[in-house]
Design a protein around this motif. Structure first.
Motif, mmCIF file in Angstrom:
data_model
loop_
_atom_site.group_PDB
_atom_site.id
_atom_site.type_symbol
_atom_site.label_atom_id
_atom_site.label_comp_id
_atom_site.label_asym_id
_atom_site.label_seq_id
_atom_site.Cartn_x
_atom_site.Cartn_y
_atom_site.Cartn_z
ATOM 1 N N ARG A 1 -3.641 -6.427 -1.988
ATOM 2 C CA ARG A 1 -2.486 -7.326 -2.177
ATOM 3 C C ARG A 1 -2.540 -8.005 -3.530
ATOM 4 O O ARG A 1 -1.526 -8.139 -4.225
ATOM 5 C CB ARG A 1 -2.452 -8.368 -1.057
ATOM 6 C CG ARG A 1 -2.109 -7.790 0.287
ATOM 7 C CD ARG A 1 -1.812 -8.876 1.304
ATOM 8 N NE ARG A 1 -2.834 -9.896 1.386
ATOM 9 C CZ ARG A 1 -3.831 -9.919 2.262
ATOM 10 N NH1 ARG A 1 -3.933 -8.944 3.144
ATOM 11 N NH2 ARG A 1 -4.707 -10.892 2.283
ATOM 12 N N ALA A 39 -1.677 -5.438 -6.260
ATOM 13 C CA ALA A 39 -0.253 -5.092 -6.213
ATOM 14 C C ALA A 39 0.579 -6.198 -6.848
ATOM 15 O O ALA A 39 1.510 -5.924 -7.617
ATOM 16 C CB ALA A 39 0.184 -4.847 -4.767
ATOM 17 N N ALA A 40 0.238 -7.453 -6.570
ATOM 18 C CA ALA A 40 0.979 -8.564 -7.163
ATOM 19 C C ALA A 40 0.762 -8.627 -8.672
ATOM 20 O O ALA A 40 1.702 -8.862 -9.442
ATOM 21 C CB ALA A 40 0.545 -9.881 -6.515
ATOM 22 N N GLU A 100 -2.448 -3.768 7.813
ATOM 23 C CA GLU A 100 -2.248 -4.703 6.714
ATOM 24 C C GLU A 100 -3.196 -4.346 5.572
ATOM 25 O O GLU A 100 -4.365 -4.059 5.805
ATOM 26 C CB GLU A 100 -2.539 -6.123 7.199
ATOM 27 C CG GLU A 100 -2.251 -7.166 6.162
ATOM 28 C CD GLU A 100 -2.439 -8.562 6.718
ATOM 29 O OE1 GLU A 100 -2.851 -9.429 5.937
ATOM 30 O OE2 GLU A 100 -2.201 -8.770 7.908
ATOM 31 N N PRO A 101 -2.691 -4.349 4.314
ATOM 32 C CA PRO A 101 -3.582 -4.037 3.190
ATOM 33 C C PRO A 101 -4.622 -5.146 3.008
ATOM 34 O O PRO A 101 -4.422 -6.286 3.411
ATOM 35 C CB PRO A 101 -2.640 -3.949 1.990
ATOM 36 C CG PRO A 101 -1.417 -4.665 2.393
ATOM 37 C CD PRO A 101 -1.324 -4.583 3.888
ATOM 38 N N SER A 102 -5.709 -4.770 2.385
ATOM 39 C CA SER A 102 -6.775 -5.739 2.164
ATOM 40 C C SER A 102 -6.328 -6.793 1.158
ATOM 41 O O SER A 102 -5.327 -6.638 0.453
ATOM 42 C CB SER A 102 -8.024 -5.028 1.641
ATOM 43 O OG SER A 102 -7.768 -4.504 0.354
ATOM 44 N N ALA A 103 -7.092 -7.864 1.072
ATOM 45 C CA ALA A 103 -6.757 -8.943 0.139
ATOM 46 C C ALA A 103 -6.804 -8.440 -1.302
ATOM 47 O O ALA A 103 -5.951 -8.809 -2.121
ATOM 48 C CB ALA A 103 -7.726 -10.112 0.332
ATOM 49 N N ARG A 124 2.689 -5.730 -10.393
ATOM 50 C CA ARG A 124 4.137 -5.872 -10.428
ATOM 51 C C ARG A 124 4.569 -6.559 -11.714
ATOM 52 O O ARG A 124 5.565 -6.185 -12.318
ATOM 53 C CB ARG A 124 4.609 -6.688 -9.222
ATOM 54 C CG ARG A 124 5.305 -5.859 -8.192
ATOM 55 C CD ARG A 124 5.844 -6.695 -7.066
ATOM 56 N NE ARG A 124 5.008 -6.465 -5.896
ATOM 57 C CZ ARG A 124 4.292 -7.377 -5.260
ATOM 58 N NH1 ARG A 124 4.317 -8.627 -5.635
ATOM 59 N NH2 ARG A 124 3.571 -7.055 -4.229
#
Length: 85
Positions: free
Chosen positions: A29, A32-33, A23-26, A36
């Motif tokens: 994430r 990435a959000a 799982e990617p780190s916080a 986007r």
């Protein structure tokens, strides 16, 4: 699970690397959000070099330091001779 089973189990980097899903780190994430919706502008690997300023030679810097030290020594010597006894 018995106490002996827990002691025999090893959790190390090799065990973590063999995991099926990572799982990617916080932070990953969050970025990435954010990207986007609003992707970052491209940044060059190395920026254009700024203007080149001439460098002082080492003997000039040495002369400045020696001159300052000599001035402080002379000032302290002058103050010592002017001090009342």
């Amino acid at each position: 699970m018995s106490q002996q089973d827990e002691e025999d189990r090893e959790f190390d980097l090799g065990w973590a690397a063999e995991a099926e899903h990572k799982e990617p780190s916080a932070r990953a994430r969050m970025l990435a959000a954010r990207w986007r919706e609003n992707p970052p502008d491209p940044v060059p690997f190395r920026p254009d070099p700024g203007p080149v300023t001439p460098r002082r030679s080492s003997w000039v810097s040495t002369a400045v330091v020696v001159g300052c030290v000599a001035a402080v020594i002379l000032l302290l010597g002058y103050m010592q001779t002017r001090a009342p006894y």
